[in-house]
Design an enzyme around this catalytic site. Structure first.
Site, short mmCIF file in Angstrom:
data_model
loop_
_atom_site.label_atom_id
_atom_site.label_comp_id
_atom_site.label_asym_id
_atom_site.label_seq_id
_atom_site.Cartn_x
_atom_site.Cartn_y
_atom_site.Cartn_z
CG ASP A 14 -0.19 -0.02 2.56
OD1 ASP A 14 -0.74 0.49 3.55
OD2 ASP A 14 0.95 -0.53 2.61
CG HIS A 250 7.19 0.09 9.92
ND1 HIS A 250 7.19 -0.43 11.20
CD2 HIS A 250 6.81 1.38 10.09
CE1 HIS A 250 6.82 0.48 12.09
NE2 HIS A 250 6.60 1.59 11.44
O1 RIB Z 1 2.54 -0.41 10.88
C1 RIB Z 1 3.39 -0.18 9.78
C2 RIB Z 1 2.74 -0.62 8.51
O2 RIB Z 1 1.60 0.18 8.24
C3 RIB Z 1 3.65 -0.44 7.28
O3 RIB Z 1 3.32 -1.41 6.31
C4 RIB Z 1 3.27 0.93 6.77
O4 RIB Z 1 3.51 1.06 5.37
C5 RIB Z 1 1.80 0.94 7.05
O5 RIB Z 1 1.15 0.30 5.97
CA CA Z 2 2.86 -0.76 4.02
#
Ligand code: RIB
Ligand code: CA
Length: 331
Positions: A14, A250
């Protein structure tokens, strides 16, 4: 590198600033082949996510099939995207965008996953770094999918680390808890890369400046711009992150796990997702092996997942830097 050492991947995403970091790591790493990109609502609307995926590939001079996927959660009401984290456009509000000629593959993302898995049985790793609606829908389309995909690696969830959307919930799982529980109980080889490890890796904006200065390329310039916006959010929330003007990578850790699992410590156990109520989006890991809990939600027949609980952060950071500093972009 011979073909048997290359990970063939579908990237479910996303985008999203850390998603962009993850995509560019995958494009830069010699042992990863991105066969296709599937997109979801989450950091932005799914239409924006799909356009961002096309745009990031065009900036990097790559022609990779991109499909548009689910536009809302399976059952819970949809929420507005967090423009305050990733920007209204999902990439830190880029000042301008070049024209992109590439068009979407018109199949829905879930259908693309099923088609590719059927055509390449047992060969494809699905790396999911957003809400899990596409994967959940693909399971409905093809119940045999767990035997057709090689493995699933997902960025999401948290066990001991506090959540980032509620005290117990991480954003990707929060965004579609019903879909997530179906993914965790599907029976495929699944590795969860959650906040327990992603909150241990802080990437400074200066690293992205270094990468941009090295390549002097529109792709790394755009990434540096996006990360600069994204870091402001994390700096305002975490003093230790602000101290180095950094951010959490992340999603990139899902790909780092793929190519360097030895940099992580994992625990195996059943994972279930709370779908409603105050703890909605919580990922519960059965951490105590050998206990047969009587509640039907924990019967022994349910599959176990591998959950990342620790990592070698300096080594992960070094791998990210050396990979992005490689010669991976066209002139
Ligand atoms: O909590 C972090 C996640 O949420 C990552 O994938 C960031 O891109 C959001 O989608
Ligand atoms: Ca993400």
């Amino acid at each position: 590198m011979n073909s048997s050492q290359v990970h063939r991947v579908i990237f479910d995403t996303d985008p999203g600033v850390d998603d962009a970091m993850a995509l560019y790591f995958a494009l830069a790493h010699p042992a990863i082949e991105v066969l296709g990109i599937t997109t979801s609502f989450g950091n932005v609307t799914v239409a924006q996510a799909a356009q961002n995926a096309l745009y990031l590939c065009a900036l990097a001079g790559r022609r990779i099939p991109v499909t548009q996927g689910v536009d809302r959660p399976w059952l819970k009401p949809a929420e507005a995207p967090p423009a305050y984290i990733h920007g209204a456009d999902g990439l830190g509000n880029l000042p301008d965008r070049m024209a992109v000629s590439e068009q979407l593959d018109l199949r829905p993302s879930a259908q693309f996953i099923v088609d590719m898995a059927r055509a390449n049985p047992g060969e494809i790793t699905l790396v999911a770094v957003g809400p899990l609606g596409n994967l959940s829908l693909a399971l409905l389309l093809e119940p045999a999918l767990p035997s057709l995909l090689k493995q699933v690696i997902l960025m999401g969830g948290t066990v001991l680390e506090p959540g980032n959307v509620s005290p117990v919930a991480e954003a990707n799982i929060w965004n579609d808890p019903h879909a997530a529980d179906r993914v965790f109980t599907a029976g495929w080889p699944l590795t969860m890369v959650g906040l327990d490890v992603t909150h241990r890796l802080v990437l400074p904006v200066t690293l992205f400046q270094k990468i941009a200065d090295h390549h002097r390329h529109r792709a790394t310039d755009a990434l540096h711009h996006a990360v600069s916006f994204y870091a402001d959010f994390y700096g305002a929330r975490f003093a230790h992150v602000a101290a180095v003007r950094g951010c959490f990578g992340h999603d990139v850790l899902a790909f780092i796990y793929l190519v360097a699992p030895y940099l992580f410590e994992t625990q195996s156990g059943q994972v279930r997702v709370v779908s409603d109520g105050l703890a909605q989006g919580q990922t519960i890991l059965k951490r105590q092996p050998g206990i047969d809990y009587p509640h039907p939600g924990w019967d022994a027949s349910r599959p176990a997942s591998s959950v990342c609980m620790a990592l070698d952060a300096p080594a992960c950071s070094a791998l990210f830097e050396t990979t992005l500093m490689r010669s991976w972009l066209p002139a």
